[in-house]
Design an enzyme around this catalytic site. Structure first.
Site, PDB file in Angstrom:
ATOM      1  N   ARG A   7       0.851  -1.189   0.000  1.00 51.30           N
ATOM      2  CA  ARG A   7       0.000   0.000   0.000  1.00 51.30           C
ATOM      3  C   ARG A   7       0.883   1.234   0.000  1.00 51.30           C
ATOM      4  O   ARG A   7       1.844   1.316   0.754  1.00 51.30           O
ATOM      5  CB  ARG A   7      -0.886   0.008   1.233  1.00 51.30           C
ATOM      6  CG  ARG A   7      -1.842   1.192   1.296  1.00 51.30           C
ATOM      7  CD  ARG A   7      -2.680   1.083   2.567  1.00 51.30           C
ATOM      8  NE  ARG A   7      -3.809   1.961   2.573  1.00 51.30           N
ATOM      9  CZ  ARG A   7      -3.997   2.917   3.490  1.00 51.30           C
ATOM     10  NH1 ARG A   7      -3.134   3.098   4.445  1.00 51.30           N
ATOM     11  NH2 ARG A   7      -5.076   3.662   3.438  1.00 51.30           N
ATOM     12  N   HIS A  62     -10.628   3.185  -0.014  1.00 49.72           N
ATOM     13  CA  HIS A  62     -11.655   4.108   0.504  1.00 49.72           C
ATOM     14  C   HIS A  62     -12.480   4.786  -0.588  1.00 49.72           C
ATOM     15  O   HIS A  62     -12.735   5.982  -0.559  1.00 49.72           O
ATOM     16  CB  HIS A  62     -11.033   5.176   1.395  1.00 49.72           C
ATOM     17  CG  HIS A  62     -10.198   4.662   2.525  1.00 49.72           C
ATOM     18  ND1 HIS A  62     -10.340   3.399   3.057  1.00 49.72           N
ATOM     19  CD2 HIS A  62      -9.204   5.243   3.228  1.00 49.72           C
ATOM     20  CE1 HIS A  62      -9.470   3.228   4.037  1.00 49.72           C
ATOM     21  NE2 HIS A  62      -8.765   4.327   4.158  1.00 49.72           N
ATOM     22  N   ASP A 130     -11.440  -0.886   7.473  1.00 45.94           N
ATOM     23  CA  ASP A 130     -10.386   0.078   7.771  1.00 45.94           C
ATOM     24  C   ASP A 130      -9.911  -0.036   9.216  1.00 45.94           C
ATOM     25  O   ASP A 130      -9.276   0.865   9.738  1.00 45.94           O
ATOM     26  CB  ASP A 130     -10.801   1.514   7.445  1.00 45.94           C
ATOM     27  CG  ASP A 130      -9.606   2.465   7.396  1.00 45.94           C
ATOM     28  OD1 ASP A 130      -8.521   2.056   6.961  1.00 45.94           O
ATOM     29  OD2 ASP A 130      -9.758   3.619   7.819  1.00 45.94           O
TER      30      ASP A 130
END
Length: 177
Positions: A7, A62, A130
């Protein structure tokens, strides 16, 4: 478990650049890993071109981290929908509390974004909570409340199964028991 991706964060400036990402993606391709991006799609010019040039699957975190008040017609969000059509880009239905100006679920202003993603490419969506919810200014979300949003966004049970089971199996290389 095993690692299957990296990420990177271009949302908070001062870190990795797109030139670095291109080099990193070539190394990830050798490992058959994916690249997950934390970015606000309204801030990234030529999103489709940059992502299309990468030799790995890309996961946009997101829901593109767009301000929900802009809605699904915002140019950056529309670019996200288009880049999903490459079949190499995935979007994570996660962290609606980061997109909204509302202080608690159901975050009605995020629902049109989620539904637009589902309508565009349900085969390229995965869900995430998350957790552990780092760096938030809002009250700590309840993961059960976040999970309860999924039927509001995805009324069809088979499509939810795809997002929760089939798509992660494909993206992450999971296998069902």
């Amino acid at each position: 478990g095993r690692a299957c991706g990296v990420r990177f964060n271009v949302l908070f400036k001062g870190g990795i650049s797109w030139d670095d990402i291109t080099e990193l993606a070539a190394r990830l391709a050798d490992r058959h890993w994916h690249l997950q991006c934390l970015m606000d799609v309204t801030d990234i010019e030529d999103l489709a071109g940059r992502i299309a040039s990468l030799p790995v699957p890309v996961v946009i975190d997101h829901m593109g981290h767009i301000d929900a008040a802009l809605g699904p017609e915002a140019p950056g969000f529309q670019a996200l929908l288009r880049v999903m059509d490459t079949g190499r880009v995935w979007v994570k239905l996660s962290a609606p509390y980061r997109l909204t100006r509302q202080d608690r679920p159901p975050f009605d202003d995020v629902t049109p974004l989620a539904r637009a993603l589902v309508a565009a490419r349900p085969d390229r969506l995965v869900w995430g909570s998350d957790w552990p919810h780092p760096s938030i200014a809002t009250p700590m979300p309840n993961d059960g409340d976040l999970m309860d949003l999924l039927p509001l966004w995805v009324p069809d049970g088979e499509t939810r199964r795809r997002i929760l089971v089939d798509n992660p199996e494909e993206l992450y290389g999971f296998t069902s028991l």
